[in-house]
Design a protein around this motif. Structure first.
Motif, mmCIF file in Angstrom:
data_model
loop_
_atom_site.group_PDB
_atom_site.id
_atom_site.type_symbol
_atom_site.label_atom_id
_atom_site.label_comp_id
_atom_site.label_asym_id
_atom_site.label_seq_id
_atom_site.Cartn_x
_atom_site.Cartn_y
_atom_site.Cartn_z
ATOM 1 N N ARG A 1 0.761 -18.447 24.378
ATOM 2 C CA ARG A 1 0.442 -17.392 23.936
ATOM 3 C C ARG A 1 1.805 -16.131 23.709
ATOM 4 N N GLY A 2 2.117 -15.391 22.039
ATOM 5 C CA GLY A 2 2.551 -14.057 22.770
ATOM 6 C C GLY A 2 2.485 -13.571 21.582
ATOM 7 N N LYS A 3 3.434 -11.972 21.798
ATOM 8 C CA LYS A 3 3.553 -11.145 20.288
ATOM 9 C C LYS A 3 4.166 -11.773 18.983
ATOM 10 N N LEU A 4 4.397 -10.901 18.231
ATOM 11 C CA LEU A 4 5.405 -11.409 16.940
ATOM 12 C C LEU A 4 5.684 -9.604 16.415
ATOM 13 N N LYS A 5 6.738 -9.178 17.245
ATOM 14 C CA LYS A 5 6.934 -7.150 16.430
ATOM 15 C C LYS A 5 7.585 -7.549 14.676
ATOM 16 N N VAL A 6 6.270 -6.675 13.745
ATOM 17 C CA VAL A 6 7.071 -7.052 12.835
ATOM 18 C C VAL A 6 6.737 -5.850 12.029
ATOM 19 N N ASP B 1 0.886 -1.271 -0.332
ATOM 20 C CA ASP B 1 -0.215 0.447 -0.115
ATOM 21 C C ASP B 1 0.575 1.088 -0.418
ATOM 22 N N GLY B 2 2.518 1.481 -0.256
ATOM 23 C CA GLY B 2 2.829 2.461 -0.761
ATOM 24 C C GLY B 2 4.014 2.079 0.480
ATOM 25 N N LEU B 3 5.637 3.370 -0.058
ATOM 26 C CA LEU B 3 6.604 3.028 0.563
ATOM 27 C C LEU B 3 6.597 2.607 2.751
ATOM 28 N N HIS B 4 7.974 1.445 2.987
ATOM 29 C CA HIS B 4 7.157 1.264 4.250
ATOM 30 C C HIS B 4 5.591 0.616 4.704
ATOM 31 N N THR B 5 5.119 0.221 3.884
ATOM 32 C CA THR B 5 3.929 -0.372 5.068
ATOM 33 C C THR B 5 4.037 -1.618 4.895
ATOM 34 N N LEU B 6 2.862 -1.673 5.882
ATOM 35 C CA LEU B 6 2.752 -4.170 6.254
ATOM 36 C C LEU B 6 1.378 -4.250 5.345
ATOM 37 N N ALA B 7 1.513 -5.052 5.535
ATOM 38 C CA ALA B 7 -0.693 -5.922 5.994
ATOM 39 C C ALA B 7 0.011 -7.187 6.544
ATOM 40 N N VAL B 8 -0.580 -7.248 7.738
ATOM 41 C CA VAL B 8 0.073 -8.189 8.641
ATOM 42 C C VAL B 8 -1.508 -8.531 9.171
ATOM 43 N N PRO B 9 -1.449 -10.224 9.580
ATOM 44 C CA PRO B 9 -3.086 -10.293 10.461
ATOM 45 C C PRO B 9 -2.878 -10.080 11.939
ATOM 46 N N THR B 10 -3.261 -9.868 12.423
ATOM 47 C CA THR B 10 -4.203 -9.232 13.884
ATOM 48 C C THR B 10 -3.529 -10.946 15.209
ATOM 49 N N LYS B 11 -3.882 -11.721 14.094
ATOM 50 C CA LYS B 11 -3.652 -12.684 14.345
ATOM 51 C C LYS B 11 -3.572 -14.204 13.730
ATOM 52 N N GLN C 1 9.822 2.667 10.333
ATOM 53 C CA GLN C 1 8.705 3.480 9.802
ATOM 54 C C GLN C 1 7.459 3.261 10.504
ATOM 55 N N GLU C 2 6.773 1.696 10.337
ATOM 56 C CA GLU C 2 5.613 0.808 10.543
ATOM 57 C C GLU C 2 5.745 -0.367 11.228
ATOM 58 N N THR C 3 4.733 -0.317 12.113
ATOM 59 C CA THR C 3 5.798 -1.624 13.132
ATOM 60 C C THR C 3 4.078 -2.236 13.215
ATOM 61 N N HIS C 4 3.881 -3.286 13.662
ATOM 62 C CA HIS C 4 2.379 -4.084 13.764
ATOM 63 C C HIS C 4 3.414 -5.710 14.414
ATOM 64 N N TYR C 5 2.627 -5.401 15.547
ATOM 65 C CA TYR C 5 2.518 -6.581 16.395
ATOM 66 C C TYR C 5 1.044 -8.013 15.930
#
Length: 187
Positions: free
Chosen positions: A87-92, A12-22, A98-102
């Motif tokens: 259960r835990g979190k993976l940080k991407v 969706d543009g430079l330095h964007t992420l599309a990641v599932p939440t679960k 510039q963009e962070t998703h968990y």
């Protein structure tokens, strides 16, 4: 088959992420990075709970334009996990922060390939030498001893003299044996 978590980079543009939440897996899993735009660095980090049982070989991954890359998240032997489900979190992270998703990651060892863990003791033969007798075989000794007691008692009634005491004593012994057999076999 290894489970796979798909991550779209720069779609969706430079330095964007599309990641599932679960994301759920039964053990080791892959993170599939698909870069739809400019080259980028993607950082992957596990939180403390996940890093107790899992690890990523390297955290920083360079993904060239149009490239796809697969990173394996290895896990310890499930018998060493603190519980069946972790259960835990993976940080991407992309673009050096510039963009962070968990991603909420659930690792469930009971769902491993639909296999069922069997106790090894079930494979050993039963050493119990006392198999269950059928009901008819359990009652035959009681009927036989009871019949002997009744016959001796009837014989004592029809006989005369000193033999009455002997036959009566035998009837008492037979009745006692019959009661003991009934208690042991039916109880």
């Amino acid at each position: 088959m290894t489970d796979s978590l798909a991550v779209a980079v720069n779609r969706d543009g430079l330095h964007t992420l599309a990641v599932p939440t679960k994301f759920e897996a039964s053990g080791p899993f892959d993170v599939s990075l698909h870069n739809h735009g400019e080259a980028a660095h993607v950082h992957l980090n596990l939180d403390d709970r996940l890093s107790d049982i899992a690890r990523i070989g390297a955290t920083n991954h360079y993904v060239d334009a149009g490239e796809s890359r697969t990173i394996t998240v290895e896990t310890r032997d499930p018998s060493g996990w603190p519980s069946d489900t972790v259960r835990g979190k993976l940080k991407v992270v992309v673009g050096h922060g510039q963009e962070t998703h968990y991603v909420d990651v659930t690792l469930d060892r009971t769902a491993a390939n639909g296999t069922v863990r069997v106790d090894p003791e079930l494979g050993k033969p039963n050493r119990d030498p006392d198999p269950e007798l059928p009901p008819l075989a359990r009652i035959v000794p009681v009927v036989v001893l009871g019949s002997v007691a009744v016959l001796l008692a009837i014989g004592a009634v029809f006989t005369g003299g000193g033999i009455d005491i002997l036959v009566g004593g035998l009837a008492i012994v037979a009745a006692t044996l019959c009661a003991a057999a009934a208690y042991y076999l039916l109880g």
